[in-house]
Design a protein around this motif. Structure first.
Motif, mmCIF file in Angstrom:
data_model
loop_
_atom_site.group_PDB
_atom_site.id
_atom_site.type_symbol
_atom_site.label_atom_id
_atom_site.label_comp_id
_atom_site.label_asym_id
_atom_site.label_seq_id
_atom_site.Cartn_x
_atom_site.Cartn_y
_atom_site.Cartn_z
ATOM 1 N N SER A 45 5.955 19.603 -84.209
ATOM 2 C CA SER A 45 6.707 20.619 -84.940
ATOM 3 C C SER A 45 5.860 21.859 -85.233
ATOM 4 O O SER A 45 4.758 21.775 -85.766
ATOM 5 C CB SER A 45 7.204 20.034 -86.266
ATOM 6 O OG SER A 45 7.877 21.008 -87.020
ATOM 7 N N GLY A 46 6.406 23.029 -84.844
ATOM 8 C CA GLY A 46 5.764 24.303 -85.131
ATOM 9 C C GLY A 46 4.588 24.665 -84.257
ATOM 10 O O GLY A 46 3.961 25.705 -84.466
ATOM 11 N N LYS A 47 4.272 23.855 -83.256
ATOM 12 C CA LYS A 47 3.115 24.132 -82.396
ATOM 13 C C LYS A 47 3.562 24.721 -81.059
ATOM 14 O O LYS A 47 4.737 24.716 -80.719
ATOM 15 C CB LYS A 47 2.322 22.844 -82.166
ATOM 16 C CG LYS A 47 1.752 22.250 -83.450
ATOM 17 C CD LYS A 47 0.947 20.993 -83.162
ATOM 18 C CE LYS A 47 0.389 20.399 -84.454
ATOM 19 N NZ LYS A 47 -0.392 19.160 -84.203
ATOM 20 N N TRP A 48 2.591 25.217 -80.310
ATOM 21 C CA TRP A 48 2.909 25.877 -79.037
ATOM 22 C C TRP A 48 3.563 24.927 -78.044
ATOM 23 O O TRP A 48 4.321 25.344 -77.174
ATOM 24 C CB TRP A 48 1.646 26.469 -78.420
ATOM 25 C CG TRP A 48 0.644 25.434 -77.968
ATOM 26 C CD1 TRP A 48 -0.349 24.882 -78.724
ATOM 27 C CD2 TRP A 48 0.559 24.826 -76.685
ATOM 28 N NE1 TRP A 48 -1.052 23.964 -77.998
ATOM 29 C CE2 TRP A 48 -0.517 23.905 -76.732
ATOM 30 C CE3 TRP A 48 1.284 24.952 -75.493
ATOM 31 C CZ2 TRP A 48 -0.871 23.135 -75.638
ATOM 32 C CZ3 TRP A 48 0.920 24.178 -74.408
ATOM 33 C CH2 TRP A 48 -0.144 23.287 -74.491
ATOM 34 N N ASN A 49 3.281 23.621 -78.181
ATOM 35 C CA ASN A 49 3.845 22.647 -77.249
ATOM 36 C C ASN A 49 4.949 21.808 -77.887
ATOM 37 O O ASN A 49 5.184 20.681 -77.480
ATOM 38 C CB ASN A 49 2.752 21.746 -76.693
ATOM 39 C CG ASN A 49 2.024 20.955 -77.776
ATOM 40 O OD1 ASN A 49 2.115 21.290 -78.955
ATOM 41 N ND2 ASN A 49 1.294 19.941 -77.386
ATOM 42 N N SER A 50 5.653 22.357 -78.874
ATOM 43 C CA SER A 50 6.734 21.606 -79.515
ATOM 44 C C SER A 50 7.888 21.395 -78.537
ATOM 45 O O SER A 50 8.211 22.262 -77.731
ATOM 46 C CB SER A 50 7.230 22.344 -80.767
ATOM 47 O OG SER A 50 7.689 23.640 -80.441
#
Length: 263
Positions: free
Chosen positions: A46-51
């Protein structure tokens, strides 16, 4: 649903509207579900570049031709991609549709029905997507059931399980084997995966896995048959995993192990 396998679902049964359930707490407890089954939107990283959002369907009846999933685009990240995960016999089509929605259509090919059971339908790759955005996208799921349409219950959750840290291919069990054996492997992130069985001459015997695989500890069964459905003879065989991350082009994995067939 406009059409599935050239047979349109021409109306939605509004009486089932109350079956649409959104678990905003991130918990699926208390979701009773519709008669068709349940869809789970599961958010990774959640909320990361790889979500990513893994969309799973627990199908309870044998008359489902396909599903249409809709989410509001205005709250989703600008760069959104959909990866089909169903494999042979199913199609996944998606588009940024009218009225500002992301629309994904999953259906069984050649006019067939979707099999009963739980499976991953597709994955939405949406960088920096968080739980609030996913809930605010107001998901909606409609199933084509015997050529009519029905709303399907769903839940929105954050992934809470454990994932392997690295790729791995384990020794098959049992080994040696006669009628069948299981091959376990680990996938730490969304990847393109192939698992191929070879004979001692380096000739391909059987492709066991070929496609996109979601993260987790996986298992595939080899029944001791070749691509033509014939049982192979006694002897030594090799099985190889080729894996490539869908997030990082430079992350790949290759490993081979030996299996013995005894008749």
């Amino acid at each position: 649903i406009p059409a599935i396998a050239n047979r349109p679902a021409y109306r939605v049964d509004e009486k089932l509207n109350e079956a649409v359930i959104l678990a905003k707490s991130g918990e699926a407890e208390g979701v009773q579900g519709s008669r068709v089954g349940n869809v789970k939107f599961e958010l990774f990283n959640s909320g990361k570049w790889n979500s990513k959002v893994r969309v799973m369907f627990e199908n309870r009846i044998d008359k489902v031709r396909g599903l249409q999933v809709e989410l509001k685009l205005e709250v989703l990240p600008r760069f959104v991609e959909v990866w089909g995960m169903m494999g042979a016999g199913y199609s996944v089509a998606w588009a940024r549709g009218d009225h500002g929605k992301l629309v994904v259509l999953v259906y069984a090919e050649e006019g067939r029905y979707m099999e009963i059971g739980e499976r991953v339908l597709f994955v939405i790759s949406a960088p920096e997507l968080d739980m609030k955005d996913l809930i605010d996208s107001e998901p909606r799921v409609i199933a084509s059931v015997a050529n009519l349409s029905e709303y399907v219950s769903f839940s929105v959750e954050g992934f809470s399980g454990e994932l392997p840290l690295e790729y791995e291919l384990y020794q098959n069990y049992p080994n040696p084997f006669n009628m069948g054996t299981e091959i376990r492997y680990d996938v730490p992130e969304y990847s393109e995966v192939k698992i191929i069985v070879w004979n001692v001459l380096g000739q391909r015997v059987r492709v066991l896995v070929d496609g996109r695989v979601d993260p987790g500890r996986k298992v595939v069964r080899w029944d001791g048959k070749d691509e033509e459905g014939r049982y192979v003879g006694s002897g030594v065989y090799f099985y190889t995993i080729y894996a490539r991350s869908l997030d990082r082009e430079d992350k790949e994995f290759l490993k081979t192990r030996k299996a013995i067939v005894l008749k």
